[in-house]
Design a protein around this motif. Sequence first.
Motif, PDB file in Angstrom:
ATOM      1  N   ASP A 164       7.411   7.312  -2.280  1.00  0.00           N
ATOM      2  CA  ASP A 164       7.769   8.706  -2.560  1.00  0.00           C
ATOM      3  C   ASP A 164       6.596   9.625  -2.250  1.00  0.00           C
ATOM      4  OD1 ASP A 164      10.374   8.344  -3.331  1.00  0.00           O
ATOM      5  OD2 ASP A 164       9.923   8.126  -5.453  1.00  0.00           O
ATOM      6  N   ALA A 165       5.387   9.177  -2.643  1.00  0.00           N
ATOM      7  CA  ALA A 165       4.193   9.994  -2.382  1.00  0.00           C
ATOM      8  C   ALA A 165       4.008  10.198  -0.881  1.00  0.00           C
ATOM      9  CB  ALA A 165       2.964   9.326  -2.984  1.00  0.00           C
ATOM     10  N   MET A 166       4.259   9.136  -0.133  1.00  0.00           N
ATOM     11  CA  MET A 166       4.129   9.216   1.328  1.00  0.00           C
ATOM     12  C   MET A 166       5.080  10.278   1.890  1.00  0.00           C
ATOM     13  SD  MET A 166       4.072   5.841   3.630  1.00  0.00           S
ATOM     14  CE  MET A 166       2.468   5.253   3.159  1.00  0.00           C
ATOM     15  N   ARG A 167       6.320  10.241   1.408  1.00  0.00           N
ATOM     16  CA  ARG A 167       7.300  11.242   1.860  1.00  0.00           C
ATOM     17  C   ARG A 167       6.877  12.638   1.416  1.00  0.00           C
ATOM     18  NH1 ARG A 167      12.805   9.753  -0.515  1.00  0.00           N
ATOM     19  NH2 ARG A 167      13.533  11.481   0.756  1.00  0.00           N
ATOM     20  N   ALA A 168       6.365  12.735   0.200  1.00  0.00           N
ATOM     21  CA  ALA A 168       5.940  14.044  -0.318  1.00  0.00           C
ATOM     22  C   ALA A 168       4.755  14.583   0.472  1.00  0.00           C
ATOM     23  CB  ALA A 168       5.580  13.923  -1.792  1.00  0.00           C
ATOM     24  N   LEU A 169       3.977  13.674   1.062  1.00  0.00           N
ATOM     25  CA  LEU A 169       2.769  14.099   1.787  1.00  0.00           C
ATOM     26  C   LEU A 169       2.994  14.131   3.302  1.00  0.00           C
ATOM     27  CD1 LEU A 169       0.178  12.124  -0.354  1.00  0.00           C
ATOM     28  CD2 LEU A 169       0.621  14.569  -0.419  1.00  0.00           C
ATOM     29  N   GLY A 170       4.234  14.312   3.695  1.00  0.00           N
ATOM     30  CA  GLY A 170       4.534  14.598   5.101  1.00  0.00           C
ATOM     31  C   GLY A 170       4.595  13.407   6.022  1.00  0.00           C
ATOM     32  N   THR A 171       4.842  12.223   5.473  1.00  0.00           N
ATOM     33  CA  THR A 171       4.914  11.044   6.336  1.00  0.00           C
ATOM     34  C   THR A 171       6.258  10.360   6.166  1.00  0.00           C
ATOM     35  OG1 THR A 171       2.556  10.733   5.988  1.00  0.00           O
ATOM     36  CG2 THR A 171       3.745   8.880   6.919  1.00  0.00           C
ATOM     37  N   ASP A 172       6.845   9.961   7.294  1.00  0.00           N
ATOM     38  CA  ASP A 172       8.085   9.193   7.253  1.00  0.00           C
ATOM     39  C   ASP A 172       7.708   7.727   7.002  1.00  0.00           C
ATOM     40  OD1 ASP A 172      10.402   7.838   7.700  1.00  0.00           O
ATOM     41  OD2 ASP A 172      10.666   8.491   9.775  1.00  0.00           O
ATOM     42  N   THR A 206       5.585   1.645  -7.421  1.00  0.00           N
ATOM     43  CA  THR A 206       4.494   2.500  -7.924  1.00  0.00           C
ATOM     44  C   THR A 206       4.563   3.912  -7.311  1.00  0.00           C
ATOM     45  OG1 THR A 206       3.018   1.628  -6.218  1.00  0.00           O
ATOM     46  CG2 THR A 206       2.898   0.590  -8.388  1.00  0.00           C
ATOM     47  N   GLU A 207       5.707   4.231  -6.756  1.00  0.00           N
ATOM     48  CA  GLU A 207       6.003   5.574  -6.211  1.00  0.00           C
ATOM     49  C   GLU A 207       5.152   5.945  -4.999  1.00  0.00           C
ATOM     50  OE1 GLU A 207       5.606   7.871  -9.926  1.00  0.00           O
ATOM     51  OE2 GLU A 207       7.748   8.265  -9.800  1.00  0.00           O
ATOM     52  N   GLN A 208       4.477   4.965  -4.397  1.00  0.00           N
ATOM     53  CA  GLN A 208       3.658   5.287  -3.221  1.00  0.00           C
ATOM     54  C   GLN A 208       4.524   5.681  -2.024  1.00  0.00           C
ATOM     55  OE1 GLN A 208       0.253   2.563  -2.411  1.00  0.00           O
ATOM     56  NE2 GLN A 208       0.659   1.745  -4.434  1.00  0.00           N
ATOM     57  N   GLN A 264       8.443   5.356   9.819  1.00  0.00           N
ATOM     58  CA  GLN A 264       7.519   5.489  10.950  1.00  0.00           C
ATOM     59  C   GLN A 264       6.156   4.863  10.648  1.00  0.00           C
ATOM     60  OE1 GLN A 264       8.206   8.412  13.478  1.00  0.00           O
ATOM     61  NE2 GLN A 264       6.816   7.339  14.807  1.00  0.00           N
ATOM     62  N   LYS A 265       5.690   5.064   9.437  1.00  0.00           N
ATOM     63  CA  LYS A 265       4.339   4.636   9.062  1.00  0.00           C
ATOM     64  C   LYS A 265       4.287   3.150   8.686  1.00  0.00           C
ATOM     65  CE  LYS A 265       0.111   5.221   7.109  1.00  0.00           C
ATOM     66  NZ  LYS A 265      -1.077   5.353   7.925  1.00  0.00           N
TER      67      LYS A 265
END
Lengths: 261, 274
Positions: free
Chosen positions: A133-141, A129-131, A144-145
């Motif tokens: 990708d969204a996480m990466r786009a929003l500055g999170t590795d 569901t691209e979440q 790591q997360k």
Amino acid sequence: MVASEFGVPPNLLDLLKEPVLAVQDFLVLTGRALKNIFLSPHYTDDIFLQMDGIGVGSLQIVALTGTFSGAVMALQMARALASYGQVGKTGTLVSLTLVRELGPVLTALMVAGRNASGIASELGSMKVTEQIDAMRALGTDPVQKLVTPRVIATAVMLPLLVIIADFVGLAGGWLIADFFLSIPSKQYWSSAWRALDWSDVAQGLLKPLVFALVISLIGCYYGLRTTGGTQGVGRSTTQAVVMATVLIFIFDLMITKIWVS
Amino acid sequence: MADAPPQPILQFDRVTVRFDGADVLTDLSFAAFEGESRVILGASGSGKTVLLKTALGLIRPDSGKVYAFGKDITIMSERELFDIRSRMGMLFQESALFDSLTIEENVAYPLENIKSIQCPKDQVLPRVKEALEFVELGATLEKFPSELSGGMRRRAAIARAVVTGPPLVLYDSPTAGLDPITAHTIITLVIKERDISQTTAMIVTHRYQDGNLVANFRYNSKQGTLEPARNGERQGARTTFMVLKEGRLVFEGDQDRLELSKDAYVRKFVKPRV
């Protein structure tokens, strides 16, 4: 060209390419997840949330498995020992078998079935569901997360679950010894206690630590490489459980061999 | 002394992306400038989403260069890319809201997690509320994405994409799968965001009418509606259309040129204005 130089059919090398790449990807993920333990940001809330889900959530099934396997071991061992007139040593065998082998392996299998699948399906759903990708786009590795907290949580909780499984397993064996084998409680517990030395305890705690890394990393790996929508999520979940189960047995053999040597 | 030529905000230089040996984007080059709107049309599987993800650095090209804000992002590490990505907003095709977080937490996510934003903690909630008011979802703070309709999720995802005020916003099929009324609401929000915040927008869509609205309408903030505005009337900003076919750029130009195109594939996407 290269394949034919070595006299290997090219299609054989093609067949090997995918598993070799998969192992490489898995090792890269493992390296990143472990390195992230020492890098900020640390998602402490996520670690505690996962510890609750993986540890507390698995408590019931681990306790049940431990109790029944201890009870069954007591019955089986007493039968075998009866031919030598050594039924009183049932506690010794139950204790050694549980702490060295059954406790770590059965607990790990239960947690693998419950949590490797859970991790793979959760991360797999996020992937399709691209979440991620969204996480990466929003500055999170995402490693790591999502991966590192699960690795830490499983590594902390699985040894604790094994300790609980060992204890309730011994208690299950004691119930059988007391009610069906007429072994005095004091004799059962003292033989069980005396049978163990520090090496057994260390082995019994090292194994779950290794199994924890296997379960969490395999779950995360298959989750993060999910493709193909909901069908892909189901496939990743199954693969994660199968692979974690197989690896638990392989690592169990390797650790035991090293320990025995 | 002559002014320096404007620098593109996003530039693709002969970019090729391959998946499993097959080209998904082939030798793609274009440059988008500040304030410009780009409408990307193309059939399913033509590489539109891959283009946006490559622009964001989520996919690394196999060859070619991608420059965002003048920097080559193809040679950056994942951590270095976080800074560039903080200047881009992205609306994903399926919204990609985190389903374990509330709408408030989703919209607050970039403010709390992107280091370069440095949003003070006491400013997070007001900015989240402002972004949700912008998309007219002020009453959904405590709700989870699964409790919202498809159109509302898309609006919440727009709020998350623009809450940090990025100068470049990428929209991946913002109206896909929505009914015509909701689709119009979403595209109105896209135009509202572009015109109020003066952002550069790249909009992937199947629907020509979305591109038509983007190119010919502007947001009237007094009336809260769209009003006609031909190319060039939006304070010098313009809309460029791109058409992708099997990973190749087969058309790039304004709407007039697009509608005059004789290419059979391009014409499939065009419904001439009445």
